[in-house]
Design an enzyme around this catalytic site. Structure first.
Site, PDB file in Angstrom:
ATOM      1  N   PRO A  51     -37.315  -2.906  18.448  1.00 10.84           N
ATOM      2  CA  PRO A  51     -37.416  -2.919  16.993  1.00 10.84           C
ATOM      3  C   PRO A  51     -38.070  -1.649  16.465  1.00 10.84           C
ATOM      4  O   PRO A  51     -39.136  -1.253  16.929  1.00 10.84           O
ATOM      5  CB  PRO A  51     -38.276  -4.147  16.694  1.00 10.84           C
ATOM      6  N   GLU A  52     -37.413  -1.013  15.536  1.00 15.49           N
ATOM      7  CA  GLU A  52     -37.960   0.154  14.861  1.00 15.49           C
ATOM      8  C   GLU A  52     -38.229  -0.249  13.409  1.00 15.49           C
ATOM      9  O   GLU A  52     -38.192  -1.421  13.075  1.00 15.49           O
ATOM     10  CB  GLU A  52     -36.992   1.340  14.986  1.00 15.49           C
TER      11      GLU A  52
END
Length: 289
Positions: free
Chosen positions: A2-3
């Site tokens: 996840p960014e």
DNA sequence: AGGACCTCCTGTCTGC
DNA sequence: TGCAGACAGGAGGTCC
């Protein structure tokens, strides 16, 4: 994995599902999940029980929930972390690490994390303006969607670095929220190879790169965030991902969407970088042999 | 002291 | 078939 866009999806879920609720009980099911909470699991639970969550905040890839009384629950999802809302008593997930139940008897908040790179802790807030953040992330730069992010400062600081541009994009003390996937996508949009030395980039090129990073993350967010492995799920357990729009990441040997040349994968810091060999030529003078 | 590399962790996939 | 190894990679720690 996840960014920033994926984490923002989670933040919105937290804002909807847990803001304003009071923690009844906190259970730590795996000590590694709170390894950054130095006083340990017992103190972690004691710091949470009876506290009311104010809102859901984010900087880069970090999330926090301010608590009444002044401190906050801080979380990083790492590679595989998920924050799930689940009915009390429903079957525990295989990699359930932390469970918070609430005084209203409503849905629990669960931290599930297969690879255990993520972590959760309770910490005081800094008093530094313009934005107060939890103390453990005082060194994390503003992300490019925060009002506090200073574009001109970013240009100056980036050129001052003596490193390669992809390394700089991934440096959370320079700009936060950008991970391996969106770094590659932003570099492709700006037609830059990640090995280009930052000091040699022109100001307009850096501005173009920053704009590209904002664009690609904005598009990802508009599609609900992305995540390739099925590990990423948003706060309500709904999978979100955005792979159709990726131009280079994970597309080895597939044609560049701009020029048709086959995308190449290169090894970088024990991981992968993807780029178009024609649109993003390697710098002529490699920094290292 | 800035920059680069190492390590943590587990599940999936590939190749022999 | 089974197993070893590659791979996924954020970020703190450490070394130079």
């Amino acid at each position: 994995m996840p960014e920033l866009p994926e984490v923002e999806v989670v933040r919105r879920g937290l804002q909807r599902w847990v803001a304003g609720r009071t923690v009844a009980r906190a259970e730590v099911l795996h000590p590694r999940a709170i390894r950054r909470h130095l006083p340990g699991a017992g103190e972690f639970a004691a710091r949470l029980e009876g506290r009311t969550i104010g809102s859901a905040e984010r900087r880069g890839k970090y999330l926090w929930l301010p608590l009444d009384g002044g401190d906050a629950v801080l979380a990083h999802l790492g590679m595989s972390g998920q924050l799930l809302v689940a009915e009390p008593g429903s079957a525990p997930e295989r990699h359930l690490r932390i469970r918070l139940s609430f005084t209203d008897g409503g849905p629990e908040l669960r931290f599930v994390d297969q690879r255990t790179f993520g972590h959760v802790l309770v910490a005081p807030m800094t008093v530094r303006l313009p934005r107060r953040v939890p103390e453990p992330i005082a060194h994390i730069a503003a992300d490019p969607f925060e009002p506090a992010f200073d574009d001109e400062r970013f240009v100056i600081d980036l050129r001052r670095r003596r490193t390669e541009v992809k390394r700089a994009l991934l440096d959370q003390s320079l700009i936060s929220g950008v991970g391996n996937i969106y770094a590659d996508e932003a570099l492709w949009r700006a037609r830059l190879h990640g090995a280009r030395p930052t000091a040699a980039l022109t100001r307009p090129k850096i501005a173009e790169l920053l704009a590209a990073a904002r664009e690609v993350m904005t598009e990802a967010l508009s599609e609900g965030g992305t995540s390739f492995d099925s590990l990423y799920v948003n706060v309500n357990g709904e999978s979100g991902y955005f792979d159709r729009s990726l131009a280079v990441y994970g597309r080895r040997d597939q044609p560049c969407r701009r020029c048709g040349a086959p995308i190449v994968r290169e090894s970088f810091m024990n991981r992968s970088s993807y780029s178009c060999p024609r649109c993003q030529p390697r710098p002529r003078t490699p920094r290292k042999a």
